[in-house]
Design a protein around this motif. Structure first.
Motif, mmCIF file in Angstrom:
data_model
loop_
_atom_site.group_PDB
_atom_site.id
_atom_site.type_symbol
_atom_site.label_atom_id
_atom_site.label_comp_id
_atom_site.label_asym_id
_atom_site.label_seq_id
_atom_site.Cartn_x
_atom_site.Cartn_y
_atom_site.Cartn_z
ATOM 1 N N ASN A 139 45.636 31.166 27.642
ATOM 2 C CA ASN A 139 45.574 31.051 28.929
ATOM 3 C C ASN A 139 46.940 31.225 29.862
ATOM 4 O OD1 ASN A 139 42.714 29.986 29.413
ATOM 5 N ND2 ASN A 139 43.293 28.741 27.688
ATOM 6 N N SER A 152 51.310 23.965 38.305
ATOM 7 C CA SER A 152 50.290 24.874 37.790
ATOM 8 C C SER A 152 49.538 24.556 36.706
ATOM 9 C CB SER A 152 51.334 25.995 37.306
ATOM 10 O OG SER A 152 50.725 27.106 36.814
ATOM 11 N N SER A 160 46.836 22.262 38.313
ATOM 12 C CA SER A 160 45.591 22.686 39.438
ATOM 13 C C SER A 160 44.809 24.219 38.661
ATOM 14 C CB SER A 160 46.254 23.280 40.426
ATOM 15 O OG SER A 160 47.355 24.093 40.288
ATOM 16 N N ARG A 161 45.615 24.846 37.781
ATOM 17 C CA ARG A 161 45.095 26.008 37.368
ATOM 18 C C ARG A 161 44.417 26.120 35.989
ATOM 19 N NH1 ARG A 161 49.629 30.466 39.895
ATOM 20 N NH2 ARG A 161 49.492 29.778 42.030
ATOM 21 N N ASP A 181 53.495 30.391 38.758
ATOM 22 C CA ASP A 181 52.568 31.173 38.457
ATOM 23 C C ASP A 181 52.448 31.330 36.811
ATOM 24 O OD1 ASP A 181 50.304 32.999 38.499
ATOM 25 O OD2 ASP A 181 51.624 34.794 39.103
#
Length: 409
Positions: free
Chosen positions: A345, A382, A385-386, A406
């Motif tokens: 991921n 990151s 949340s992602r 990112d």
């Protein structure tokens, strides 16, 4: 063995207040595995800036040589400027497959060079308040029962998971949870527990119902964990015969078997390399540690097979080491260090935040240690949340209002 001795052994265990069932986890259930490299690992020898000539002048004895075909002690090239330590072949293979996000310059401003204070800051995600951990705050925000969603495979519960009303469980070795060695003693233990918790909880004790519920299900929990500990690796995965290798093997089995699991924490120590650190030589002190870590991680993701698609591993540390080696051919407490995010991921590659800060005296913090270009909380933000889907970052990272890095695909 008498009843009193059995009960003494029983209540010496950490009780898990919200015991979950053991069944194959849902395919969509994501799991974050956080490995804390305790002692402050030397990021400059984990991820080698071989394109910066200053590095070699600072480390005449412990620098890792630049990539070179046929040189087993040379760095494994990543992008022409950075290379991975030569003992980390398994992790380099994952990097080449796009499954490792390398962050060479992670830290925070006005940092502490104390192991204890530094670890508290990293695990609480707070420069001011260490009463609770960032992962505990995530569990509270995400709803459900936190105790069914997290586990620490370690000697003691880390600060990152503290701050919950009832502590998350911590087990250094799931195979050691057998309370009795013989079948007759196990049968006696089961009888003692069932009789002890067969009564109606006292109405005047606000915690009575929870205690009786926990005690009544304790044997099932221990049986489930012991079964996990005995699970053989899949897909030909071969873990190193080390404590960390065993713990990662058990973590892989937990991820497959424990329904609702979202967070697992582990520790790997030995990184306080003040002397005889070594460079790229396979027999060097740090080489041995890095090979153990890399081989364990490679086996872990191989073992998970299809379940790897829902797992992200984050390797963190309290600080890096000095840019220059010391008189004992080691490195002292520094500033920024390398963090790694690993798994299908992640956005693989080198993540510098803004730029490579450099290693000249004027570029180093206090003329001695690597400057940071990535605030560690942007890494947490990151992942939260992602990857985990957290929506209220301000409640989990209350002192941080910057952007998130990112690194999650």
């Amino acid at each position: 063995m008498n009843r009193r001795d059995l009960l003494k052994g029983l209540f010496a265990l950490p009780l898990c207040g919200g015991l979950s069932s053991f069944a194959h986890a849902a395919p969509s259930q994501r799991v974050l595995v956080v490995v804390f490299m305790r002692g402050g690992w030397d990021g400059l020898n984990v991820i080698v800036p071989h394109g910066d000539d200053t590095y070699y002048g600072l480390r005449p004895n412990i620098a890792v040589r630049p990539p070179s075909d046929g040189d087993s002690a040379a760095a494994l090239d990543l992008d022409g400027f950075f290379g991975m330590h030569p003992s980390m072949i398994a992790l380099h293979n994952l990097y080449q497959g796009g499954q490792v996000a390398v962050m060479p310059c992670v830290h925070y401003s006005a940092s502490s060079r104390s192991h204890f204070a530094g670890q508290d800051i990293i695990e609480s995600a707070s420069l001011l308040n260490h009463d609770s951990g960032w992962l505990a705050r995530y569990l509270l925000q995400s709803g459900g029962t936190p105790l069914t969603k997290a586990l620490s495979v370690s000697e003691q519960l880390p600060l990152s998971l503290t701050g919950l009303a009832t502590p998350v469980s911590a087990y250094a070795d799931l195979a050691s949870l057998q309370l009795a060695s013989s079948s007759s003693d196990r049968a006696m233990l089961a009888d003692v527990i069932s009789r002890s918790y067969a009564w109606t909880p006292p109405s005047n004790n606000p915690h009575g119902a929870a205690l009786f519920n926990t005690g009544g299900r304790l044997l099932d929990e221990l049986t489930g964990l012991q079964s996990v500990a005995q699970t053989l690796p899949a897909n030909g995965a071969a873990y190193p015969m080390t404590a960390f290798g065993r713990q990662l093997r058990q973590t892989a089995a937990l991820i497959r078997a424990r329904e609702g699991l979202e967070v697992v924490t582990l520790n790997m120590g030995g990184w306080d390399t003040h002397s005889n650190q070594g460079g790229g030589d396979p027999a060097g002190r740090m080489s041995v540690l890095l090979k153990g870590f890399s081989d364990s991680v490679g086996a872990f993701f191989s073992d998970l097979g299809g379940d790897a698609s829902r797992v992200l591993m984050l390797a963190v540390t309290e600080f890096g080491r000095t840019a220059a080696e010391n008189g004992s051919r080691g490195t002292d407490h520094g500033n920024a260090s390398t963090w790694l995010a690993i798994g299908p991921n992640v956005r693989g590659g080198i993540h510098l935040g803004t730029h490579w800060p450099g290693l000249t005296t004027t570029q180093l913090v206090d003329g001695r240690a690597l400057a940071h270009t990535i605030d560690f909380r942007s890494v947490y933000g990151s992942v939260l949340s992602r990857f985990l889907g957290a929506s209220n970052l301000s409640a989990i990272l209350p002192e941080y209002s910057g952007s998130v890095l990112d690194i999650v695909a």
